[in-house]
Design a protein around this motif. Sequence first.
Motif, short mmCIF file in Angstrom:
data_model
loop_
_atom_site.label_atom_id
_atom_site.label_comp_id
_atom_site.label_asym_id
_atom_site.label_seq_id
_atom_site.Cartn_x
_atom_site.Cartn_y
_atom_site.Cartn_z
N ALA A 190 0.83 -1.21 0.00
CA ALA A 190 0.00 0.00 0.00
C ALA A 190 0.87 1.26 0.00
N ASN A 191 1.96 1.24 0.74
CA ASN A 191 2.86 2.40 0.77
C ASN A 191 3.51 2.63 -0.60
N TYR A 192 3.95 1.56 -1.24
CA TYR A 192 4.55 1.70 -2.57
C TYR A 192 3.52 2.26 -3.56
N ILE A 193 2.30 1.77 -3.48
CA ILE A 193 1.26 2.24 -4.39
C ILE A 193 0.95 3.72 -4.13
N LYS A 194 0.88 4.08 -2.86
CA LYS A 194 0.61 5.48 -2.51
C LYS A 194 1.73 6.39 -3.04
N LYS A 195 2.99 5.94 -2.88
CA LYS A 195 4.12 6.72 -3.40
C LYS A 195 4.03 6.84 -4.92
N ALA A 196 3.69 5.74 -5.58
CA ALA A 196 3.58 5.75 -7.04
C ALA A 196 2.53 6.76 -7.49
N GLU A 197 1.40 6.76 -6.80
CA GLU A 197 0.32 7.68 -7.17
C GLU A 197 0.73 9.14 -6.96
N SER A 198 1.52 9.40 -5.92
CA SER A 198 1.98 10.78 -5.72
C SER A 198 2.98 11.18 -6.82
N PHE A 199 3.80 10.24 -7.26
CA PHE A 199 4.72 10.54 -8.37
C PHE A 199 3.95 10.78 -9.67
N ILE A 200 2.86 10.06 -9.87
CA ILE A 200 2.06 10.26 -11.08
C ILE A 200 1.49 11.68 -11.08
N LYS A 201 1.00 12.13 -9.94
CA LYS A 201 0.45 13.49 -9.84
C LYS A 201 1.50 14.54 -10.17
N ALA A 202 2.75 14.23 -9.91
CA ALA A 202 3.86 15.15 -10.21
C ALA A 202 4.44 14.91 -11.61
#
Length: 148
Positions: free
Chosen positions: A30-42
């Motif tokens: 879940a943490n990796y996915i959350k990080k990935a999603e924040s990188f996508i937003k950027a």
Amino acid sequence: MKQVILLIIVFFLYINGYCQDKTSNDLEVANYIKKAESFIKANDFKNAIVNYTAALSHASDKLGIYEKRSIVYLADKNYEDALLDYSKIIELEQEQKKLGSAYFYRGLCKIMLHQLNDGECEDLSTAKKLGFEAEWKKFTMFCPFIAD
């Protein structure tokens, strides 16, 4: 009797450790996915891919992560790796509607990679048969029979 009690204790310790490992793995994924999603937003697709890949190495249910990562590969114009992910999704997916999507995008990746006559028309045709909706007439330049 002592051996039976010892076996029961060992069993419960094993089960408890297994559950904790699974929970810790779920949190890590879940943490990796959350990080990935924040990188996508950027718009940092490279780091999003790194995090989805890390999540895959810890996940027991990989299908959803492959689906997410394949979209990021497309956004990053990394059609080769997107193609591999869509092939993996086709291997793992059971739901026909999602399979249609995977076949469509795998066919699209083949077109983008100029891998013509490498199954792109079969992929698009399969997507259409599975109910994937697209403007099929636009693909007739690659697959003349697709609009029928």
